[in-house]
Design an enzyme around this catalytic site. Structure first.
Site, short mmCIF file in Angstrom:
data_model
loop_
_atom_site.label_atom_id
_atom_site.label_comp_id
_atom_site.label_asym_id
_atom_site.label_seq_id
_atom_site.Cartn_x
_atom_site.Cartn_y
_atom_site.Cartn_z
N ASP A 1 35.19 -24.01 85.42
CA ASP A 1 34.17 -25.01 85.15
C ASP A 1 34.06 -25.97 86.33
O ASP A 1 34.81 -26.95 86.43
CB ASP A 1 34.50 -25.77 83.86
CG ASP A 1 33.44 -26.83 83.52
OD1 ASP A 1 32.36 -26.80 84.16
OD2 ASP A 1 33.70 -27.64 82.62
N LYS B 1 31.56 -31.54 89.25
CA LYS B 1 32.70 -32.41 88.99
C LYS B 1 33.24 -32.97 90.30
O LYS B 1 33.08 -32.35 91.35
CB LYS B 1 33.83 -31.60 88.32
CG LYS B 1 33.57 -31.22 86.88
CD LYS B 1 34.75 -30.45 86.32
CE LYS B 1 34.53 -30.08 84.85
NZ LYS B 1 34.44 -31.23 83.96
N ARG C 1 29.72 -26.42 74.93
CA ARG C 1 28.98 -26.43 73.67
C ARG C 1 27.80 -25.48 73.71
O ARG C 1 27.38 -24.97 72.67
CB ARG C 1 28.55 -27.88 73.34
CG ARG C 1 27.67 -28.48 74.39
CD ARG C 1 27.58 -30.00 74.28
NE ARG C 1 28.78 -30.66 74.82
CZ ARG C 1 28.95 -31.98 74.81
NH1 ARG C 1 28.06 -32.77 74.27
NH2 ARG C 1 30.06 -32.50 75.31
N1 BES Z 1 35.82 -28.45 80.35
C1 BES Z 1 35.33 -29.77 80.30
C2 BES Z 1 36.19 -30.69 79.44
C3 BES Z 1 37.51 -31.07 80.05
C4 BES Z 1 37.58 -32.05 81.01
C5 BES Z 1 38.67 -30.48 79.62
C6 BES Z 1 38.80 -32.41 81.53
C7 BES Z 1 39.88 -30.85 80.14
C8 BES Z 1 39.94 -31.81 81.12
C9 BES Z 1 33.91 -29.79 79.70
O1 BES Z 1 33.15 -28.69 79.99
C10 BES Z 1 33.24 -30.98 80.26
O2 BES Z 1 33.03 -31.00 81.45
N2 BES Z 1 32.92 -31.94 79.42
C11 BES Z 1 32.29 -33.13 79.86
C12 BES Z 1 31.19 -33.46 78.86
C13 BES Z 1 30.31 -34.57 79.30
C14 BES Z 1 29.47 -34.13 80.49
C15 BES Z 1 29.42 -34.98 78.16
C16 BES Z 1 33.33 -34.24 79.90
O3 BES Z 1 34.19 -34.30 79.01
O4 BES Z 1 33.29 -35.02 80.85
ZN ZN Z 2 34.12 -26.96 80.37
MN MN Z 3 32.15 -28.91 81.84
#
Ligand code: BES
Ligand code: ZN
Ligand code: MN
Length: 499
Positions: free
Chosen positions: A273, A280, A354
């Protein structure tokens, strides 16, 4: 590891090592007292001299203990007797496993499952010890040029129970505990494997290998052409930026009656991801190889169910893809279709889990499951809220949520429920499409749950957000194998095993 159970006198075991517990203040367990008596007070002598004070997790190896038939005796500290708990029991078993490996005994008989743990019976003690013997010595050195094997690995262990009458109950407990531990190790291997190797295609091959290995398991793996044709548009939207082709993996475990509806598990399988166009920050981005930990846990649970031969039907659905930036990648603001028919405004391409789960849930509905549990490293907010100890649990079926929480308690793999009130769901309104894929900063774990709930209509459904629990950073960096213990205990209960 080869595991078995028995009941007997610790001083009379012909084994490489007998393992007995000692509490703080030199208080011996029953098994330790038996060794002490047979050795004419040798243990009391050592304890009085201060060689071990009984602090939880301490160990002392006695190479030649007089009066006993085993080659060695291992004393394991169990903390204060009055405070002896589930936690100290687990600590003691893990400490024993480490000391046995260090000593290179190869084989041992553990009397720790005889220790009384408040509120837990002998079946629980055997299952827990079996699981910990499998998981404590886990290592991941598949990518080291020269893996260093232990001097002599622990190959065989016997778990002693207080009475012969306990053996009947101990047997299924041993099978479940061992299957749980091995399932969790499989999950850890998948999580730790880097994203350049662990691609969606690789996960598909793992599914086929599982089906090859167990007659009770069948695998179906769909590629991009089939996904496009069948309308899994949300999964395809995430996959657009990736070179590695996506997969939808379906595993069937058949251990129950033909006409029994399966329990469904859905696992988030993002093999890397990057965030996509909503990229990120680079710090710790390597950890996003673990973003397929939900999928890995579902694999581990199927592995465990098959190995323990749980009498139920199970279906696992894994939408798998990378999330990468590219000229063809989905952009913030794009509106995409989904298998369910709802149109989604993608405001942030990093909220990709999601999206793939929405299609995973819609696909699962066609398999007519009795209930559905999805497992996903879904939100960083889950780490903010619950840290690295408890999973976030949400759902639309109170009985299902309760049973998952209870399974987590028994498995020492705990979750905590968060609410899915309508007010949170309203944060997902989109001016242009049916739903937006983010709900803003507040309550990020809950709004992600609300998003999934919209795609779980008509299903008895629950969601485990394992973002904080699936892996550890720091010195002991690596996949934890959670929530495999929770899932296997849940499935065992669904199969009618009382443990
Ligand atoms: N895989 C990530 C969530 C995550 C982040 C898991 C850090 C473990 C450590 C997920 O896909 C994600 O990026 N979620 C975002 C959602 C936001 C953009 C609404 C998040 O949590 O920042
Ligand atoms: Zn993710
Ligand atoms: Mn993500």
């Amino acid at each position: 590891m080869e595991l078995r159970t028995k009941s007997g006198d610790p001083a009379r075991q012909r084994t490489a090592c007998v393992v007995v517990g000692v509490y703080e203040r030199r208080r011996m367990s029953e098994a330790a007292r038996a060794v002490d008596a047979a050795s004419d007070g040798y243990l009391s002598h050592l304890l009085r001299r201060g060689d071990l004070d009984g602090e939880a997790g301490q160990t002392l190896l006695l190479p030649d203990c007089p009066g006993v038939r085993s080659d060695r005796v291992l004393l394991v500290g169990c903390g204060r007797e009055r405070e002896f708990s589930e936690r100290t029991y687990r600590k003691a078993v893990s400490a024993a496993a480490r000391a046995l490996e260090q000593a290179g005994t190869g084989e041992a008989t553990l009397f720790l499952p005889e220790l009384p743990v408040r509120g837990r019976d002998v079946a629980w003690r055997v299952a827990t010890a079996a699981e910990l013997l499998e998981t404590t010595l886990y290592r991941f050195d598949a990518f080291k040029s020269e893996p260093r094997p232990p001097r002599r690995p622990l190959r065989q262990a016997t778990l002693a129970v207080p009475r012969r009458a306990d053996l009947r109950r101990a047997q299924p407990a041993l099978a479940l505990g061992q299957a749980t531990g091995r399932g969790a190790n499989f999950t850890r291997d998948l999580g730790n494997t880097p994203a350049n190797v662990c691609t969606p295609g690789y996960l598909g091959e793992q599914a086929e290998a599982l089906a090859e290995r167990f007659d009770s398991v069948q695998a179906e793996v769909l590629g991009p052409a089939q996904l496009e044709e069948q309308g899994l548009a949300a999964l395809m939207a995430v996959a657009r930026g990736a070179e590695a082709p996506p997969r939808l993996i379906v595993l069937h475990y058949r251990g129950g009656a033909d006409d029994q509806a399966p329990v469904a598990l859905v696992g988030k399988g993002i093999t890397f991801d990057s965030g996509g166009i909503s990229i990120k920050p680079s710090a710790s981005m390597d950890e996003m190889k673990y973003d397929m930990s939900g999928a890995a846990a579902v694999f581990g649970a199927v592995h465990a169910a098959a190995e323990a031969q749980l009498p139920l039907n199970l279906v696992a659905v894994i939408p798998a893809t990378e999330n990468m930036p590219d000229g063809r990648a989905t952009r913030p603001g794009d509106i995409i279709d989904s298998l369910d028919g709802q149109r989604i405004e993608v405001l942030n391409t990093d909220a990709e889990g999601r999206l793939v789960l929405a299609d995973g849930l819609a696909y699962t509905r066609r398999l007519e499951p009795s209930e559905v549990v999805d497992v996903a490293t879904l939100t960083g907010a889950a780490i903010v809220g619950l840290g690295h100890h408890r999973h976030a649990v949400m759902g639309n079926a109170p009985g299902l949520v309760r049973d998952l929480l209870q399974a987590g308690e028994r498995a020492a793999d705990r979750g905590w429920e968060l609410p899915l009130d309508e007010e949170y769901d309203e944060q997902l309104r989109s001016p242009f499409a049916d739903v937006a894929n983010i709900g803003g900063q507040p309550a990020g774990t809950i709004t992600a749950g609300c998003f999934l709930q919209r795609f779980a209509h008509g299903l008895r459904w629950a969601h485990l957000d394992i973002a904080g629990t699936a892996w550890k950073g720091g010195e002991h960096k690596g996949a934890t194998g959670r929530p495999v213990p929770l899932l296997t205990h849940f499935l065992a209960a669904r199969a009618g095993w009382t443990l």
